[in-house]
Design a protein around this motif. Structure first.
Motif, PDB file in Angstrom:
ATOM      1  N   SER A   1       3.293  -1.417   4.944  1.00  0.00           N
ATOM      2  CA  SER A   1       1.930  -1.507   4.403  1.00  0.00           C
ATOM      3  C   SER A   1       0.943  -1.884   5.501  1.00  0.00           C
ATOM      4  O   SER A   1      -0.202  -1.405   5.521  1.00  0.00           O
ATOM      5  N   GLN A   2       1.355  -2.744   6.402  1.00  0.00           N
ATOM      6  CA  GLN A   2       0.499  -3.117   7.521  1.00  0.00           C
ATOM      7  C   GLN A   2       0.202  -1.893   8.389  1.00  0.00           C
ATOM      8  O   GLN A   2      -0.942  -1.691   8.831  1.00  0.00           O
TER       9      GLN A   2
ATOM     10  N   VAL B   1      -7.906  -0.398   9.177  1.00  0.00           N
ATOM     11  CA  VAL B   1      -8.121  -1.801   8.832  1.00  0.00           C
ATOM     12  C   VAL B   1      -6.950  -2.651   9.315  1.00  0.00           C
ATOM     13  O   VAL B   1      -5.811  -2.438   8.885  1.00  0.00           O
TER      14      VAL B   1
ATOM     15  N   SER C   1      -2.220   0.353   6.512  1.00  0.00           N
ATOM     16  CA  SER C   1      -3.566  -0.214   6.579  1.00  0.00           C
ATOM     17  C   SER C   1      -4.204   0.074   7.934  1.00  0.00           C
ATOM     18  O   SER C   1      -5.380   0.457   8.019  1.00  0.00           O
TER      19      SER C   1
ATOM     20  N   VAL D   1      -7.888  -8.544   4.386  1.00  0.00           N
ATOM     21  CA  VAL D   1      -6.850  -7.768   3.722  1.00  0.00           C
ATOM     22  C   VAL D   1      -5.493  -8.367   4.071  1.00  0.00           C
ATOM     23  O   VAL D   1      -5.179  -8.569   5.246  1.00  0.00           O
TER      24      VAL D   1
ATOM     25  N   VAL E   1      -1.255  -7.938   3.374  1.00  0.00           N
ATOM     26  CA  VAL E   1      -0.172  -7.092   2.887  1.00  0.00           C
ATOM     27  C   VAL E   1       1.144  -7.839   3.072  1.00  0.00           C
ATOM     28  O   VAL E   1       1.208  -8.861   3.753  1.00  0.00           O
TER      29      VAL E   1
ATOM     30  N   ILE F   1     -10.100  -1.133   1.144  1.00  0.00           N
ATOM     31  CA  ILE F   1      -9.740  -2.090   2.192  1.00  0.00           C
ATOM     32  C   ILE F   1     -10.750  -2.112   3.336  1.00  0.00           C
ATOM     33  O   ILE F   1     -10.930  -3.161   3.976  1.00  0.00           O
ATOM     34  N   ARG F   2     -11.439  -1.004   3.580  1.00  0.00           N
ATOM     35  CA  ARG F   2     -12.438  -1.012   4.657  1.00  0.00           C
ATOM     36  C   ARG F   2     -13.631  -1.894   4.323  1.00  0.00           C
ATOM     37  O   ARG F   2     -14.304  -2.405   5.219  1.00  0.00           O
TER      38      ARG F   2
ATOM     39  N   GLY G   1      -8.466   3.580   1.115  1.00  0.00           N
ATOM     40  CA  GLY G   1      -9.139   3.312   2.388  1.00  0.00           C
ATOM     41  C   GLY G   1     -10.510   2.697   2.182  1.00  0.00           C
ATOM     42  O   GLY G   1     -10.911   1.767   2.894  1.00  0.00           O
TER      43      GLY G   1
ATOM     44  N   LEU H   1       0.847  -1.188   0.000  1.00  0.00           N
ATOM     45  CA  LEU H   1       0.000   0.000   0.000  1.00  0.00           C
ATOM     46  C   LEU H   1       0.883   1.238   0.000  1.00  0.00           C
ATOM     47  O   LEU H   1       1.793   1.359   0.829  1.00  0.00           O
TER      48      LEU H   1
ATOM     49  N   ALA I   1      -4.597  -5.641   8.987  1.00  0.00           N
ATOM     50  CA  ALA I   1      -4.236  -6.458   7.824  1.00  0.00           C
ATOM     51  C   ALA I   1      -3.308  -7.591   8.232  1.00  0.00           C
ATOM     52  O   ALA I   1      -2.457  -7.432   9.108  1.00  0.00           O
TER      53      ALA I   1
END
Length: 396
Positions: A173-174, A182, A177, A166, A168, A160-161, A157, A144, A184
């Motif tokens: 990226s985590q 979110v 997120s 999700v 990653v 992924i919401r 957003g 992301l 992930a």
């Protein structure tokens, strides 16, 4: 279990992008093994259908649109869903396929960034169709950002919401997120174990494998190729191994070099050492080549994804924050961290390469200790997706 899957797939003008195809191919392998029937969303539907033995459709297509036109096309999707306007053929086909599907999956990639707004708009359009039709959405194997302008951050957003799950592939990226609200799953890249059981781990590794990208991060091309040639010569000297170049974005046949192969040829012409060229081939062949190397030098992401789990020492060449995050993220899963800025590969890079080669036994041992647990976790992820689709289908 019918799944509409979007990845950056489709061989256009005879050019293969190994990494993008590899993630899609791995997803196909895993979901088919769990009863999945794939409908691919591709830039070349007929080619993709034939290559993977799946059904395939074209994208809604936000290519080369201005921001204003992309927003208008997104509004057109909403109008078609609401019945206030007739859908054009591409939008209508996508709605029809998702209507007949059990779920939508956004396959692994690093394209949810403002560098490529086309991909963000395509995926948010599909996510809105899925949501309107009551079909679950799954996101797997993503990087992301890190570059997201205000509008793209809003759109990513939204995607992924509204996803059921999700996944990653890097801690950055985590974290992004989580910042978007979110949680992930963090895992290895989806193609890490492509054909792992089929190919196995080579018992004898040999050669320095080099895979580079045409993206040079603003470094002058002559300067870049001269510097990389010096690094390649150093690798040949330090390892005593032959040097081979492999284009991950290249022609699928043996015609004149295109894509990454053009850059490779410029580097080879500046080297003092002898070198060879491997044909681009298929993702499975690329995985075998990377896992069979004694050392990998790469500016591309997926050579590292293939090589590191097999214990091959990897030197990643980075040009910006995006490539740094991806390279270091791929290597971190396996206890590696050797990267160097492209602009300094012949200065900083050579000592890093020498140290990495001296640590090759430790690198192999670290991967061997991590690979079993990583494979179990990866297998559980795919099973979790399949079971979630089945559960939601039953509930509906």
């Amino acid at each position: 279990m019918r799944l509409v899957v979007i990845g950056d797939v489709g061989v256009v003008d005879g050019m293969m992008h190994i990494g993008d195809e590899a993630m899609f191919e791995a997803l196909c392998d895993e979901m088919r093994a769990r009863g999945g029937d794939i409908v691919a969303v591709s830039s070349a539907p007929r080619e993709t259908a034939a290559r993977y033995g799946v059904d395939a459709i074209g994208r809604i297509d936000f290519d080369r649109l201005s921001r204003a036109d992309a927003e208008a096309r997104l509004d057109g999707v909403a109008a078609a869903l609401g019945g206030t306007a007739s859908a054009d053929e591409r939008i209508g086909t996508m709605i029809a396929e998702i209507t007949s599907a059990d779920a939508v999956i956004i396959a692994g990639a690093g394209n949810l960034a403002s560098t490529w707004p086309t991909h963000i708009y395509e995926r948010v359009a599909m996510s809105r169709i899925a949501r309107a039709l009551g079909r679950p959405l799954f996101v797997t194997g993503q990087t992301l950002g890190p570059k997201l302008n205000e509008r793209d951050r809003e759109l990513v957003g939204e995607i992924i919401r509204h996803a059921a799950l999700v996944g990653v592939r890097e801690t950055t990226s985590q974290a992004l997120s989580a910042d978007l609200g979110v949680p992930a799953r963090l895992g290895v890249d989806d193609a890490s174990f492509l054909a792992w059981d089929e190919i196995g781990l080579p018992s004898n590794r040999s050669g320095v494998l080099i895979s580079l990208s045409l993206h040079l991060g603003g470094v002058d091309r002559v300067e870049a190729t001269t510097r990389i040639a010096a690094l390649a010569d150093a690798a040949a000297r330090v390892t005593g191994e032959p040097v081979r170049f492999h284009a991950h974005f290249g022609a699928v046949d043996d015609e004149a070099p295109r894509g990454d192969a053009l850059l490779h040829d410029e580097i080879r012409a500046r080297m003092q050492s002898a070198s060879e060229v491997l044909p681009t081939g298929t993702p499975r062949q690329a995985a075998l080549a990377a896992r069979s190397a004694a050392l990998l030098i790469t500016g591309r992401y997926h050579p590292a994804v293939f090589a590191a789990p097999a214990g091959v020492p990897v030197l990643g060449l980075v040009t910006d924050e995006y490539t740094r995050i991806k390279q270091r993220g791929a290597l971190a899963h396996w206890g590696q961290s050797s990267t160097v800025a492209l602009a300094a590969v012949d200065t900083d890079g050579i000592p890093v390469l020498e140290a990495l080669w001296q640590q090759r036994e430790r690198v192999a041992q670290s991967a061997a200790e991590a690979v079993t647990a990583a494979r179990v976790e990866s297998d559980s992820w795919w099973t979790h997706i399949a079971e979630s689709v089945a559960k939601m289908r039953k509930a509906s």
